[in-house]
Scaffold this active site. Structure first.
Site, PDB file in Angstrom:
ATOM      1  N   ARG A   1      18.068  62.948  -7.694  1.00 25.42           N
ATOM      2  CA  ARG A   1      16.626  62.737  -7.483  1.00 25.42           C
ATOM      3  C   ARG A   1      15.858  63.655  -8.425  1.00 25.42           C
ATOM      4  NH1 ARG A   1      15.319  61.809  -1.069  1.00 25.42           N
ATOM      5  NH2 ARG A   1      17.252  60.712  -0.534  1.00 25.42           N
TER       6      ARG A   1
ATOM      7  N   GLU B   1      24.122  57.322  10.401  1.00 23.18           N
ATOM      8  CA  GLU B   1      24.407  58.674   9.917  1.00 23.18           C
ATOM      9  C   GLU B   1      25.453  59.348  10.798  1.00 23.18           C
ATOM     10  OE1 GLU B   1      19.964  59.988   8.295  1.00 23.18           O
ATOM     11  OE2 GLU B   1      20.928  61.129   9.876  1.00 23.18           O
TER      12      GLU B   1
ATOM     13  N   LYS C   1      17.372  69.518  19.967  1.00 26.94           N
ATOM     14  CA  LYS C   1      16.747  68.540  19.065  1.00 26.94           C
ATOM     15  C   LYS C   1      15.653  67.757  19.789  1.00 26.94           C
ATOM     16  CE  LYS C   1      20.816  67.639  16.180  1.00 26.94           C
ATOM     17  NZ  LYS C   1      21.761  66.620  15.682  1.00 26.94           N
TER      18      LYS C   1
ATOM     19  N   LYS D   1      17.245  65.498   0.653  1.00 25.59           N
ATOM     20  CA  LYS D   1      18.422  65.231  -0.157  1.00 25.59           C
ATOM     21  C   LYS D   1      18.057  65.350  -1.629  1.00 25.59           C
ATOM     22  CE  LYS D   1      20.003  62.088   3.397  1.00 25.59           C
ATOM     23  NZ  LYS D   1      19.772  60.729   3.909  1.00 25.59           N
TER      24      LYS D   1
ATOM     25  N   GLU E   1      22.412  59.675  13.911  1.00 23.88           N
ATOM     26  CA  GLU E   1      21.181  58.885  14.014  1.00 23.88           C
ATOM     27  C   GLU E   1      21.403  57.557  13.320  1.00 23.88           C
ATOM     28  OE1 GLU E   1      17.938  60.920  12.049  1.00 23.88           O
ATOM     29  OE2 GLU E   1      18.252  62.727  13.209  1.00 23.88           O
TER      30      GLU E   1
ATOM     31  N   LYS F   1      15.913  59.421  19.421  1.00 22.87           N
ATOM     32  CA  LYS F   1      17.241  59.863  18.990  1.00 22.87           C
ATOM     33  C   LYS F   1      18.203  60.071  20.148  1.00 22.87           C
ATOM     34  CE  LYS F   1      15.589  59.586  14.918  1.00 22.87           C
ATOM     35  NZ  LYS F   1      15.934  58.395  14.126  1.00 22.87           N
TER      36      LYS F   1
ATOM     37  N   ARG G   1      15.719  51.408   7.967  1.00 25.37           N
ATOM     38  CA  ARG G   1      15.004  51.073   6.734  1.00 25.37           C
ATOM     39  C   ARG G   1      15.981  51.002   5.551  1.00 25.37           C
ATOM     40  NH1 ARG G   1      14.765  56.629   7.568  1.00 25.37           N
ATOM     41  NH2 ARG G   1      15.616  57.797   5.814  1.00 25.37           N
TER      42      ARG G   1
ATOM     43  N   GLY H   1      15.988  63.418  11.031  1.00 27.97           N
ATOM     44  CA  GLY H   1      15.910  63.903   9.660  1.00 27.97           C
ATOM     45  C   GLY H   1      15.689  65.403   9.567  1.00 27.97           C
ATOM     46  N   GLY H   2      16.065  66.119  10.628  1.00 29.14           N
ATOM     47  CA  GLY H   2      16.002  67.586  10.576  1.00 29.14           C
ATOM     48  C   GLY H   2      14.714  68.180  11.108  1.00 29.14           C
TER      49      GLY H   2
HETATM   50  C1  MV4 Z   1      23.289  68.904  13.577  1.00 30.86           C
HETATM   51  C2  MV4 Z   1      23.951  69.912  12.853  1.00 30.86           C
HETATM   52  C3  MV4 Z   1      24.969  70.588  13.475  1.00 30.86           C
HETATM   53  N1  MV4 Z   1      25.314  70.286  14.728  1.00 30.86           N
HETATM   54  N2  MV4 Z   1      23.686  68.634  14.826  1.00 30.86           N
HETATM   55  C4  MV4 Z   1      20.222  67.713  10.106  1.00 30.86           C
HETATM   56  C5  MV4 Z   1      19.475  66.445   9.969  1.00 30.86           C
HETATM   57  C6  MV4 Z   1      19.319  65.918  11.334  1.00 30.86           C
HETATM   58  N3  MV4 Z   1      19.534  64.525  11.331  1.00 30.86           N
HETATM   59  C7  MV4 Z   1      20.317  66.635  12.160  1.00 30.86           C
HETATM   60  N4  MV4 Z   1      20.874  67.688  11.343  1.00 30.86           N
HETATM   61  C8  MV4 Z   1      21.873  68.452  11.792  1.00 30.86           C
HETATM   62  N5  MV4 Z   1      22.290  68.202  13.055  1.00 30.86           N
HETATM   63  C9  MV4 Z   1      24.670  69.322  15.373  1.00 30.86           C
HETATM   64  N6  MV4 Z   1      25.028  69.054  16.631  1.00 30.86           N
HETATM   65  C10 MV4 Z   1      23.528  70.177  11.572  1.00 30.86           C
HETATM   66  C11 MV4 Z   1      22.469  69.483  11.043  1.00 30.86           C
HETATM   67  C12 MV4 Z   1      22.068  69.936   9.761  1.00 30.86           C
HETATM   68  C13 MV4 Z   1      21.342  71.109   9.642  1.00 30.86           C
HETATM   69  C14 MV4 Z   1      20.930  71.811  10.739  1.00 30.86           C
HETATM   70  C15 MV4 Z   1      20.241  72.996  10.612  1.00 30.86           C
HETATM   71  C16 MV4 Z   1      19.928  73.478   9.350  1.00 30.86           C
HETATM   72  C17 MV4 Z   1      20.282  72.782   8.238  1.00 30.86           C
HETATM   73  C18 MV4 Z   1      20.984  71.585   8.366  1.00 30.86           C
HETATM   74  C19 MV4 Z   1      21.348  70.883   7.242  1.00 30.86           C
HETATM   75  C20 MV4 Z   1      22.038  69.741   7.382  1.00 30.86           C
HETATM   76  C21 MV4 Z   1      22.402  69.257   8.653  1.00 30.86           C
END
Ligand code: MV4
Length: 449
Positions: free
Chosen positions: A336, A275, A158, A237, A288, A116, A292, A164-165
């Site tokens: 879903r 995304e 991260k 989701k 990201e 990532k 797929r 995907g969290g």
């Molecule tokens: C974030 C964010 C806020 N700020 N990045 C969620 C899925 C993954 N692909 C990255 N995600 C997030 N990245 C930054 N810089 C918020 C999310 C996020 C999230 C984060 C913590 C708890 C719940 C969340 C729900 C949706 C998205």
């Protein structure tokens, strides 16, 4: 030339892929674990091969058995669906080694996008807006803390191998940095075998919006507009829609152009999803890229009138993508339907479906592998159907979804249908003003008997 495709998956997506193959005049091979013997993907495919016992690591994740099944049946391509082997660069490489066409990008692309932090650097170089943060991975707490101080708190740590969290930690203040950084690092090491982390500004209450793209690996990339994916619970989701109620033609064209530029920079082949996070000021940032076909692809198919699985197969056959603008027409929503109890913290509810009557009628699509008498095995994910509606406007699509949810009969297990029924009546949902934190405060009401 591709004449026979092995589908390295199960459930609704295996069936979804088989349908398109047959429409295209292609032969299909299903694979199944012993517990999936009576599944519809086994019944509806031309051939089927048992690949092992129920645990996925002994069946649906086994490279050797997938390749052997393809070789004994003479399949010349493998479609991985989503999950399982879909984003495994080593599997894509093994298929190449065996002269079996992997329907998806080559291993290098999957590997690059699976890292990532590296994907973010690549997309930044391609000119996409990215969330302010560390330049690549940070080696230790001290470098991380320096980076965080420059960015300003709150920050998010991260895992570069995550996505995907998974493997993320929000850090609200400097005092908390060391602890969160170490926890995230050991979690990432334990889950992915790679504890590498990067740091970025935490955006509060963002919307999750993704752009569907298609590339032919020959320099042509087009996009199919966006999907709104902010309705999620613990990174799962629950509902997706297209178009997003917050995205207008101008923002769509700018996000679409960014996604196309990013995919073009990596000479993308196959369908993919870019995304983005959208902040309060409606500024968008690359987050990201998924390599797929995604669970929620039907909402895009409904508003663009395109079969995305057909496009996957056509570019795998070497066909070029004709550069053109894809128009969105109307509005589509996907709910879903999971075998989970929304009144009990969405706990899985496996068991036998005693009665099953899917909704129907104009503008209603149900993607499912389930039937009356079907036994939901406890080994795999809990999604048993996707209910997709399509109408001229968002308001009409919501009205149709209310009708379709009311008509859907599933007996014997708990499902997420009552959750969706209440969501459809929620003011914030109807106004389209929700963000990714919406479900944190959504209160399900206990109704009926
Ligand atoms: C974030 C964010 C806020 N700020 N990045 C969620 C899925 C993954 N692909 C990255 N995600 C997030 N990245 C930054 N810089 C918020 C999310 C996020 C999230 C984060 C913590 C708890 C719940 C969340 C729900 C949706 C998205």
């Amino acid at each position: 030339m591709i004449k026979k495709i092995l589908i390295a998956n199960r459930g609704e997506i295996a069936l979804r892929i088989i349908r398109t193959c047959h429409e295209m005049g292609l032969q299909t091979v299903a694979v199944y674990s012993t517990v999936d013997r009576d599944s519809l993907h086994v019944r509806f495919s031309d051939e089927a091969v048992c690949i092992g016992p129920p645990p996925a690591r002994d069946s649906y994740l086994r490279f050797d058995r997938m390749i052997a099944a393809a070789e004994v049946t003479g399949a010349d391509a493998i479609h991985p669906g989503y999950g399982f082997l879909a984003e495994n660069p080593d599997f894509s490489a093994i298929c190449q080694d065996h002269h079996i066409k992997f329907i998806g990008p080559p291993p290098e692309t999957i590997r690059m996008m699976g890292d990532k932090s590296y994907a973010k650097i690549t997309m930044k170089e391609a000119g996409l807006p990215v969330i302010p943060g560390s330049e690549g991975i940070v080696r230790n707490i001290s470098d991380g803390r320096k980076s965080a101080a420059e960015i300003g708190y709150p920050v998010i740590v991260k895992a570069t191998a995550g996505g995907g969290g998974r493997g993320m930690r929000i850090v609200w203040s400097e005092e908390d940095f060391a602890h969160q950084f170490e926890t995230a690092g050991s979690e990432a090491e334990a889950s992915f075998g790679d504890g590498s982390l990067y740091v970025e500004k935490f955006i509060t209450g963002p919307r999750h919006i993704e752009i569907q793209i298609l590339g032919d690996g020959k320099g042509n990339v087009i996009h199919f507009g966006e999907r709104e994916c902010s309705i999620q619970r613990r990174h799962q989701k629950l509902l997706e829609e297209s178009p997003s109620p917050i995205v207008d033609a101008d923002l769509r064209s700018r996000m679409g152009e960014a996604a196309v530029n990013g995919a073009t920079a990596v000479n993308y082949e196959g369908v993919g999803t870019v995304e983005f996070l959208l902040d309060d000021d409606r500024k968008f940032y690359f987050m990201e890229m998924n390599t797929r076909i995604q669970v929620e692809h039907p909402v895009t198919e409904e508003v663009t009138d395109c079969d995305l699985v057909e496009y996957q197969i056509r570019v795998a056959m070497g066909e070029e993508v004709e550069p053109r603008e894809i128009r969105l027409d109307g509005h589509a929503i996907e709910c879903r339907i999971n075998a989970e109890d929304p009144f009990n913290n969405f706990a899985p509810s496996p068991g036998t479906i005693s009665a099953f009557h899917p909704s129907g009628g104009h503008g209603v699509r149900v993607d499912t592998h389930v039937y009356s008498g079907y036994e939901i095995p406890p080994y795999y994910d809990s999604m048993i159907a996707k209910l997709i509606v399509r109408s001229r406007t968002r308001e009409l699509a919501i009205q149709k979804m209310i009708r379709a949810l009311d008509e859907f009969v599933i007996e014997g297990v708990s499902t997420t249908i009552p959750f969706h029924q209440q969501l459809m009546l929620n003011e914030k949902f109807r106004a389209g003003t929700f963000d990714t934190s919406f479900l944190d405060s959504f209160k399900l009401e206990r109704v009926g008997t």
